[in-house]
Design an enzyme around this catalytic site. Sequence first.
Site, PDB file in Angstrom:
ATOM      1  N   SER A  64      -9.872  -9.744 -76.196  1.00  0.00           N
ATOM      2  CA  SER A  64      -9.977  -8.621 -75.270  1.00  0.00           C
ATOM      3  C   SER A  64     -10.094  -9.147 -73.834  1.00  0.00           C
ATOM      4  O   SER A  64      -9.257  -9.918 -73.397  1.00  0.00           O
ATOM      5  CB  SER A  64     -11.152  -7.722 -75.663  1.00  0.00           C
ATOM      6  OG  SER A  64     -11.032  -6.428 -75.133  1.00  0.00           O
ATOM      7  N   ASP A  80      -6.814  -4.114 -80.437  1.00  0.00           N
ATOM      8  CA  ASP A  80      -7.824  -5.031 -79.896  1.00  0.00           C
ATOM      9  C   ASP A  80      -8.238  -6.138 -80.874  1.00  0.00           C
ATOM     10  O   ASP A  80      -8.496  -5.885 -82.053  1.00  0.00           O
ATOM     11  CB  ASP A  80      -9.065  -4.230 -79.498  1.00  0.00           C
ATOM     12  CG  ASP A  80      -9.903  -4.943 -78.458  1.00  0.00           C
ATOM     13  OD1 ASP A  80     -10.411  -6.035 -78.753  1.00  0.00           O
ATOM     14  OD2 ASP A  80     -10.038  -4.410 -77.346  1.00  0.00           O
TER      15      ASP A  80
END
Length: 306
Positions: free
Chosen positions: A68, A180
């Site tokens: 991320s 993600d």
Amino acid sequence: MKSLGKVIRSVQAFGRELSRLSTPVIPFVAPKIGIALGGGFARGIAHIGVLKVLEEEGIPVSMIAGTSVGSIMGAAYCSGISIAELEEMAETVRFTTFARWTISRYGFASNDRMAVFLQRILKAHTFEELQIPLGVTATDFNTGSAAVFTTGSIIDPVRASCAYPGMFLPVEIDGKWMVDGMLSHPVPTRPVRAMGAERVIGVHLKGQWSKSTAPRHMLDVVGQSFAIAQDTMSSVWRSAADIVIEPDVAGFDYADFKKASQLIKVGEVAMRSALPEVRKWLTASLDVTAPASPIIVNPAPKTALA
């Protein structure tokens, strides 16, 4: 007899010296240190403080893996962006730097602006061109399997690594929909060890987890969901770390981009607390096996940060 004894002693001394000179001297080789940078949206600015201290103290970083926001910081640093440039960049970025609100059944925002941002700031645009090897994590939406990108273009893997499910639209890479990396590698200690790291520092931006108050907005919902996932998977990623650093980001929201200088500071404080253990790696013989219980560094600040 005295002359004979002197000759014998001379021969013995010569033999000892010859033996000493013929013994190979094995130079100490510093271990390959890998840094695993976890997710946390704006709070990931604390990663800059960690990297800053390592650089100031001359601690060699052999490779980085990022999840991320950790993938953004990792890509920037590995491409050759200096700490000073990273600090300057952190002071200017905002949510709208990376994302734009949209109407879609797949999410509330697109992070396509991140592609433009990365094209502009990165000094290398493929993994092969990076000064330091990098791994970027993401999660295959359809299979649930983890993905670690180490070759080809950097841009879309970083966008995918940052695609919070439900908030950001998934990113398509080679016909696969990616979301993600925090769903598979909250702190990518295992990927960086698989890349060849012999010592691993995991940087964990501990999620805000309110057990008594209602969420204030969508970011609270997303943030708490990932905090729960991080705790659930904690034993997995911690087992691959030698040291886990936990900067004190509890007082910062996920969208606190305006508090960049304070976030960098808490990263510095945490890394400096871990320096004595890290320095041991540069002087001791190497045992490449990760400890069963990694050292946790979670320093309490002496004063509250505004």
